[in-house]
Every structure is written in C-alpha cells, then in structure tokens.
Design an enzyme around this catalytic site. Sequence first.
Site, short mmCIF file in Angstrom:
data_model
loop_
_atom_site.label_atom_id
_atom_site.label_comp_id
_atom_site.label_asym_id
_atom_site.label_seq_id
_atom_site.Cartn_x
_atom_site.Cartn_y
_atom_site.Cartn_z
N ARG A 1 12.17 -7.28 4.93
CA ARG A 1 12.22 -5.90 4.44
C ARG A 1 12.89 -4.95 5.42
O ARG A 1 12.90 -5.17 6.63
CB ARG A 1 10.82 -5.39 4.10
CG ARG A 1 10.02 -4.88 5.27
CD ARG A 1 8.69 -4.25 4.83
NE ARG A 1 7.91 -3.86 5.99
CZ ARG A 1 6.70 -3.35 5.93
NH1 ARG A 1 6.11 -3.16 4.76
NH2 ARG A 1 6.06 -3.01 7.03
N ARG B 1 0.04 -9.11 13.68
CA ARG B 1 -0.51 -8.13 12.71
C ARG B 1 -1.43 -8.82 11.70
O ARG B 1 -2.44 -8.28 11.31
CB ARG B 1 0.63 -7.41 11.99
CG ARG B 1 1.33 -6.41 12.91
CD ARG B 1 2.70 -6.05 12.39
NE ARG B 1 2.67 -5.16 11.26
CZ ARG B 1 3.68 -5.02 10.41
NH1 ARG B 1 4.77 -5.73 10.53
NH2 ARG B 1 3.59 -4.16 9.41
N ARG C 1 -8.84 0.91 9.75
CA ARG C 1 -8.41 -0.47 10.01
C ARG C 1 -9.47 -1.24 10.79
O ARG C 1 -9.28 -2.41 11.06
CB ARG C 1 -7.14 -0.44 10.83
CG ARG C 1 -5.89 -0.83 10.03
CD ARG C 1 -4.76 -0.79 11.01
NE ARG C 1 -3.57 -1.46 10.66
CZ ARG C 1 -2.51 -0.87 10.12
NH1 ARG C 1 -2.56 0.37 9.74
NH2 ARG C 1 -1.40 -1.54 9.96
N LYS D 1 0.83 -1.21 0.00
CA LYS D 1 0.00 0.00 0.00
C LYS D 1 0.87 1.26 0.00
O LYS D 1 0.63 2.19 -0.76
CB LYS D 1 -0.92 0.04 1.23
CG LYS D 1 -1.85 -1.15 1.36
CD LYS D 1 -2.81 -1.01 2.54
CE LYS D 1 -2.14 -0.97 3.90
NZ LYS D 1 -1.45 -2.21 4.30
N ARG E 1 11.83 -2.52 11.02
CA ARG E 1 10.80 -2.05 11.93
C ARG E 1 10.63 -3.04 13.07
O ARG E 1 10.67 -4.24 12.85
CB ARG E 1 9.46 -1.90 11.17
CG ARG E 1 9.33 -0.58 10.45
CD ARG E 1 8.10 -0.49 9.59
NE ARG E 1 6.87 -0.99 10.19
CZ ARG E 1 5.66 -0.85 9.64
NH1 ARG E 1 5.54 -0.23 8.48
NH2 ARG E 1 4.59 -1.33 10.23
P1 AMP Z 1 1.43 0.38 9.45
O1 AMP Z 1 2.63 1.22 9.18
O2 AMP Z 1 0.21 0.87 8.73
O3 AMP Z 1 1.69 -1.08 9.24
O4 AMP Z 1 1.08 0.56 11.00
C1 AMP Z 1 2.00 0.17 12.01
C2 AMP Z 1 1.30 0.07 13.36
O5 AMP Z 1 0.75 1.36 13.72
C3 AMP Z 1 0.10 -0.88 13.41
O6 AMP Z 1 0.47 -2.22 13.61
C4 AMP Z 1 -0.67 -0.30 14.61
O7 AMP Z 1 -0.06 -0.62 15.83
C5 AMP Z 1 -0.51 1.19 14.38
N1 AMP Z 1 -1.56 1.72 13.49
C6 AMP Z 1 -1.39 2.29 12.26
N2 AMP Z 1 -2.57 2.66 11.72
C7 AMP Z 1 -3.52 2.30 12.63
C8 AMP Z 1 -4.94 2.39 12.66
N3 AMP Z 1 -5.63 2.91 11.64
N4 AMP Z 1 -5.59 1.92 13.76
C9 AMP Z 1 -4.92 1.39 14.80
N5 AMP Z 1 -3.58 1.26 14.85
C10 AMP Z 1 -2.87 1.70 13.77
#
Ligand code: AMP
Length: 208
Positions: free
Chosen positions: A127, A165, A88, A13, A154
Amino acid sequence: MNLVLLGAPGAGKGTQAQFLVRDFGFLHISTGDLLRGAVAAGTPLGIQVKEIMASGKLVSDELVIALVKDRISQDDAHNGFILDGFPRTVEQAKALDNLLDELHLSLDGALYVNVSEATIVDRLSSRKTCKACGYTAGKDCCVCPACEGEMYQRPDDTPEAISTRLSTYHNQTSPLIDFYKAQSKLKEVDGGALPDEVYGEVKRILGL
Ligand code: AMP
C-alpha cells in the site's frame, strides 16, 4: 455517535472512518495521523516518536493519552467522534473511559474490523498512503485520488516493521476485544471484502 475502531493495522479502519466522516460529519481522531503530523512538522513530540514509529513499536501510553485528551476536550469533538488507532492497550482503554466520564461523554460502540492475517500482510506491504490526507491505495499510485497529494510508502509498511506491528497488535491490542465485549460495546464486521461492501455492513451494524 462516539465510536472506537478496533482491528489490526491494515484492517481498513482508516478507510471506514473516512467514509463515516464523509457521510455523517463525525470528527476523525487518528493517533497515527496526529503522530505522523508531529514527525513531519519536526516538533519535539515528533522527534521523540519518529524512530519508535518507524520500528513498528508503540509510543508510550502517557504520550498518546495526553494527545487524545487534548484533542477530545476541544468543542468540535462533542458532536460525535471516531477514534482510530486508539486505544491500543488496556491501559489506554481505561484512561479513555476516565476521560469520557470527566467530559460527561460516553462511547456508543467499539467497532472491530476483523481481517485475516494473510490479507493484512498483503495489504500493508503493497500500500501507499497520501502524505496530505492519509488516503491509502495500491503501490503503483503516486497521486492521491482524493486530494492530489503525494503518495508514499509509510516507513512502518516494511516487512520488519509489519511483523513487529502485528505481534504488538496480538499482544497488546487484541485484549481490547474482550475489554469492550465485557462492556457490551463490541460490534464486529468482516473487513475482508471490498471497502464499499464493508461500509454497507458497518452502517447496518451501527444502525446508520
Ligand atoms: P497507525 O497509523 O494507527 O497504524 O499508527 C502508526 C504508529 O503510530 C504505530 O505503529 C505506533 O508507533 C504509533 N501509534 C499510533 N497510535 C498509537 C497508540 N494509540 N498507542 C501507541 N502508539 C501509537
């Protein structure tokens, strides 16, 4: 164009969002990037969410909705935005609909980047991500090809956090596919190909 990007972690994404921003100038709003920025800066929000994020669980709806509300209300969001990693949960999707109504904005589509689970696990565990711009590359990469920033793994790209996740995605996020289908907003792309090939398909599907 106002767009939501849907798909499991590692579906690509962020990469597709970066291509769209590069070519069309949309504002990229990644809740993950905003939260990682808060963690890196050590703000009260960052301190609050650091451990939850590292474990792979979701931050509370309330916190993330407030974050998006603040960002999307700014003037630069009114020329088109791409929401990446938000919504989400169904709760977040409903809050987004209400927020857009208040701002007299609407969504043009929810682009679902569909990738098999085996590919996801493989991509996430191998990654590295740029600390400065979020660019992702293979695990041997130490300098960001896009901005020369430092590449790191990360803390939630570890096997335990990846498994959390993915189950979080299945339980809480994948229902959004039906949510946006019911609104006739869902557009699906096969995200298993190379990023440039996926992007060609994304542009075709979005009519860009
Ligand atoms: P991402 O970079 O989108 O994979 O997000 C990394 C982490 O940030 C996720 O695993 C959550 O802990 C938190 N996070 C990001 N976006 C959201 C969201 N919309 N709702 C809840 N937690 C989020």
